[in-house]
Design an enzyme around this catalytic site. Sequence first.
Site, PDB file in Angstrom:
ATOM      1  N   ARG A  46       0.886  -1.179   0.000  1.00 30.82           N
ATOM      2  CA  ARG A  46       0.000   0.000   0.000  1.00 30.82           C
ATOM      3  C   ARG A  46       0.908   1.208   0.000  1.00 30.82           C
ATOM      4  O   ARG A  46       1.753   1.352   0.884  1.00 30.82           O
ATOM      5  CB  ARG A  46      -0.889  -0.032   1.242  1.00 30.82           C
ATOM      6  N   GLU A  54     -11.251   4.904  -5.534  1.00 33.15           N
ATOM      7  CA  GLU A  54     -11.609   3.488  -5.622  1.00 33.15           C
ATOM      8  C   GLU A  54     -11.902   3.145  -7.081  1.00 33.15           C
ATOM      9  O   GLU A  54     -12.247   4.017  -7.874  1.00 33.15           O
ATOM     10  CB  GLU A  54     -12.836   3.210  -4.745  1.00 33.15           C
ATOM     11  N   ARG A  88      -0.785  -5.711   4.727  1.00 30.74           N
ATOM     12  CA  ARG A  88      -0.091  -5.082   3.607  1.00 30.74           C
ATOM     13  C   ARG A  88       1.074  -4.258   4.148  1.00 30.74           C
ATOM     14  O   ARG A  88       0.968  -3.628   5.209  1.00 30.74           O
ATOM     15  CB  ARG A  88      -1.014  -4.146   2.830  1.00 30.74           C
TER      16      ARG A  88
END
Length: 168
Positions: A46, A54, A88
């Site tokens: 990330r 999104e 992540r």
Amino acid sequence: MHRITLALLLLSSPALSATLECRVIGVADGDTLTCLTADKRQERIRLRGIDAPERKQSFGERSRQNLSNLAYGKTATIHWTKRDHWKRIIGSVWVDPADCPGCGHTLDAGRAQLANGMAWWYERYAKEQPQEERHAYEFEQAEARARSVGLWRDPQPIPPWDWRRGKR
């Protein structure tokens, strides 16, 4: 007990960071990618300091494609200090720039996403960024907005954190 406390303090210190070399094998959206390490482990990354639209949001697919153009198939250097609750890695992603393939990992993909108007600087997490990076990201967002590039073409772009809360 003191050793455990010291170890926990050291592990949570933002000054301590790790570096990961990997090959970018997937791009989920404008701020998340998948890397394959030398020992064949997949890691989700990330990008620290940005929040991209999104995929179903306006500019979401364009943001994902831009990150893909910047990083997909390339070897990357990830500088990171933590993982999120989805495991992540949260870090900066550095790759060879397209216009200088032999220059080394000199392009910060997160900063490039901001410069192209494909993400917001994630001010909520600014304290997790090194000071120099924080200032550079703030500057890139302001410049992209002033030039009305990418998502800044929209007169009222909706930040992804608002979009996720249903303010669509």
